[in-house]
Design an enzyme around this catalytic site. Sequence first.
Site, PDB file in Angstrom:
ATOM      1  N   TYR A  56       0.829  -1.206   0.000  1.00  0.00           N
ATOM      2  CA  TYR A  56       0.000   0.000   0.000  1.00  0.00           C
ATOM      3  C   TYR A  56       0.869   1.263   0.000  1.00  0.00           C
ATOM      4  O   TYR A  56       0.361   2.343  -0.293  1.00  0.00           O
ATOM      5  CB  TYR A  56      -0.894   0.055   1.236  1.00  0.00           C
ATOM      6  CG  TYR A  56      -1.910  -1.037   1.390  1.00  0.00           C
ATOM      7  CD1 TYR A  56      -2.216  -1.922   0.356  1.00  0.00           C
ATOM      8  CD2 TYR A  56      -2.591  -1.190   2.594  1.00  0.00           C
ATOM      9  CE1 TYR A  56      -3.162  -2.916   0.528  1.00  0.00           C
ATOM     10  CE2 TYR A  56      -3.535  -2.176   2.775  1.00  0.00           C
ATOM     11  CZ  TYR A  56      -3.821  -3.047   1.743  1.00  0.00           C
ATOM     12  OH  TYR A  56      -4.755  -4.033   1.929  1.00  0.00           O
ATOM     13  N   SER A 159      -4.723 -13.359   4.394  1.00  0.00           N
ATOM     14  CA  SER A 159      -5.633 -12.499   3.647  1.00  0.00           C
ATOM     15  C   SER A 159      -5.914 -13.131   2.298  1.00  0.00           C
ATOM     16  O   SER A 159      -4.989 -13.602   1.631  1.00  0.00           O
ATOM     17  CB  SER A 159      -4.993 -11.117   3.475  1.00  0.00           C
ATOM     18  OG  SER A 159      -5.825 -10.236   2.763  1.00  0.00           O
ATOM     19  N   ASN A 160      -7.195 -13.185   1.939  1.00  0.00           N
ATOM     20  CA  ASN A 160      -7.619 -13.698   0.629  1.00  0.00           C
ATOM     21  C   ASN A 160      -7.310 -15.179   0.430  1.00  0.00           C
ATOM     22  O   ASN A 160      -7.140 -15.634  -0.705  1.00  0.00           O
ATOM     23  CB  ASN A 160      -6.960 -12.871  -0.495  1.00  0.00           C
ATOM     24  CG  ASN A 160      -7.234 -11.387  -0.372  1.00  0.00           C
ATOM     25  OD1 ASN A 160      -8.382 -10.960  -0.417  1.00  0.00           O
ATOM     26  ND2 ASN A 160      -6.184 -10.594  -0.189  1.00  0.00           N
ATOM     27  N   TRP A 210     -12.785  -6.510   3.769  1.00  0.00           N
ATOM     28  CA  TRP A 210     -12.393  -5.314   3.051  1.00  0.00           C
ATOM     29  C   TRP A 210     -13.364  -4.986   1.921  1.00  0.00           C
ATOM     30  O   TRP A 210     -14.094  -5.849   1.455  1.00  0.00           O
ATOM     31  CB  TRP A 210     -10.964  -5.415   2.514  1.00  0.00           C
ATOM     32  CG  TRP A 210     -10.620  -6.535   1.575  1.00  0.00           C
ATOM     33  CD1 TRP A 210     -10.216  -7.785   1.903  1.00  0.00           C
ATOM     34  CD2 TRP A 210     -10.617  -6.486   0.136  1.00  0.00           C
ATOM     35  NE1 TRP A 210      -9.954  -8.527   0.780  1.00  0.00           N
ATOM     36  CE2 TRP A 210     -10.185  -7.750  -0.318  1.00  0.00           C
ATOM     37  CE3 TRP A 210     -10.913  -5.488  -0.799  1.00  0.00           C
ATOM     38  CZ2 TRP A 210     -10.066  -8.045  -1.680  1.00  0.00           C
ATOM     39  CZ3 TRP A 210     -10.796  -5.783  -2.150  1.00  0.00           C
ATOM     40  CH2 TRP A 210     -10.377  -7.058  -2.573  1.00  0.00           C
ATOM     41  N   SER A 211     -13.381  -3.712   1.543  1.00  0.00           N
ATOM     42  CA  SER A 211     -14.227  -3.192   0.460  1.00  0.00           C
ATOM     43  C   SER A 211     -15.708  -3.429   0.734  1.00  0.00           C
ATOM     44  O   SER A 211     -16.460  -3.863  -0.141  1.00  0.00           O
ATOM     45  CB  SER A 211     -13.825  -3.820  -0.884  1.00  0.00           C
ATOM     46  OG  SER A 211     -14.293  -3.041  -1.963  1.00  0.00           O
ATOM     47  N   CYS A 212     -16.149  -3.111   1.946  1.00  0.00           N
ATOM     48  CA  CYS A 212     -17.556  -3.321   2.319  1.00  0.00           C
ATOM     49  C   CYS A 212     -18.503  -2.410   1.551  1.00  0.00           C
ATOM     50  O   CYS A 212     -19.707  -2.681   1.497  1.00  0.00           O
ATOM     51  CB  CYS A 212     -17.729  -3.119   3.821  1.00  0.00           C
ATOM     52  SG  CYS A 212     -16.850  -4.328   4.830  1.00  0.00           S
ATOM     53  N   GLY A 216     -16.754   1.935  -3.545  1.00  0.00           N
ATOM     54  CA  GLY A 216     -17.542   3.091  -3.968  1.00  0.00           C
ATOM     55  C   GLY A 216     -18.639   2.781  -4.967  1.00  0.00           C
ATOM     56  O   GLY A 216     -19.482   3.642  -5.256  1.00  0.00           O
ATOM     57  N   LEU A 218     -21.255   0.984  -4.671  1.00  0.00           N
ATOM     58  CA  LEU A 218     -22.579   1.063  -4.076  1.00  0.00           C
ATOM     59  C   LEU A 218     -23.047   2.502  -3.950  1.00  0.00           C
ATOM     60  O   LEU A 218     -24.186   2.838  -4.280  1.00  0.00           O
ATOM     61  CB  LEU A 218     -22.583   0.396  -2.696  1.00  0.00           C
ATOM     62  CG  LEU A 218     -22.570  -1.127  -2.689  1.00  0.00           C
ATOM     63  CD1 LEU A 218     -22.456  -1.656  -1.267  1.00  0.00           C
ATOM     64  CD2 LEU A 218     -23.843  -1.672  -3.337  1.00  0.00           C
TER      65      LEU A 218
END
Length: 301
Positions: A56, A159-160, A210-212, A216, A218
Amino acid sequence: MTVSRASMAEDGFEFSRLIAGFWRLKDWGMNDQEVLAFIEQCLELGITTMDHAMVYRSEEPFGRALALKPELRDRMEIVTKCGIRPVGFGKLGAKAVNHYDSSPKHIVASVEQSLRDLKTQYIDLLLIHRPDYLMEMEEIAEVFDRLESSGKVRNFGVSNFTTHQFAALQQACDHKLITNQVEFSPYNMGALDSGVFEQAQAYGTGPMLWSCLAAGQLMTGADEKAKRIMAAVNIVKEEVGASCAEQVIYAWVLGLPCNPFPLLGSSKIERIRQAASSEQYALTREQWYRIWEASNGAAVP
């Protein structure tokens, strides 16, 4: 109202129920003092868990801000990830081809770099960022032992990962893997049928999500699926008396019985405040399935 705290594993370390995500920190356009102010405002709301990853590029600016007020370190939990080596990422990056690397050498080097960049002596939770098809489970287990014994990392997770990958690594590890961070939102409900959430209940762990807000999608309502979902969300918003749709979405996510920990990705403290109030809204089963139905595009069979 402050965000509650919970353990990701039975008798384990506590984290804030909502987690501040710093995935896009390098794009926020904040100076060090502004990042520090944002961190302090999150802490005031009870959001004490801070999510990073080496790729990141968020660790260094976060560390610079933390160095301005190092006593804040004792009030937070830092999560970071390792195992992705992109081209053009300095000495820990790839030479020519992006790839995954879960070798002990790379994990240790990543942790050492994260500690330097974050200006901290320890990491509260280290995650293997993506499944590495060449990962040696026993080697990862052994390096986890070394990092814990040295005091550099307190908890471990992934993760993932698929359920099979998680189970295989857990079988090799003496340390309990306390989370699997996966994507989940009303727009992307794949985790509901992947077995990840059932595995979390069976193992007594809490998945980080993540990315709930579907990055963007939604909130912008850019396609028919998003429009259906938001129409349902707004009906539930009126029914429960929420002040914004985001509160309903986070309440929907928190309604899962698998002890979830949603990540917040906004740099806007007002949106963080609104999300922090989402715990007060408990959806009925019918309200929860109204949103599920809108995403699915068909009623429960």
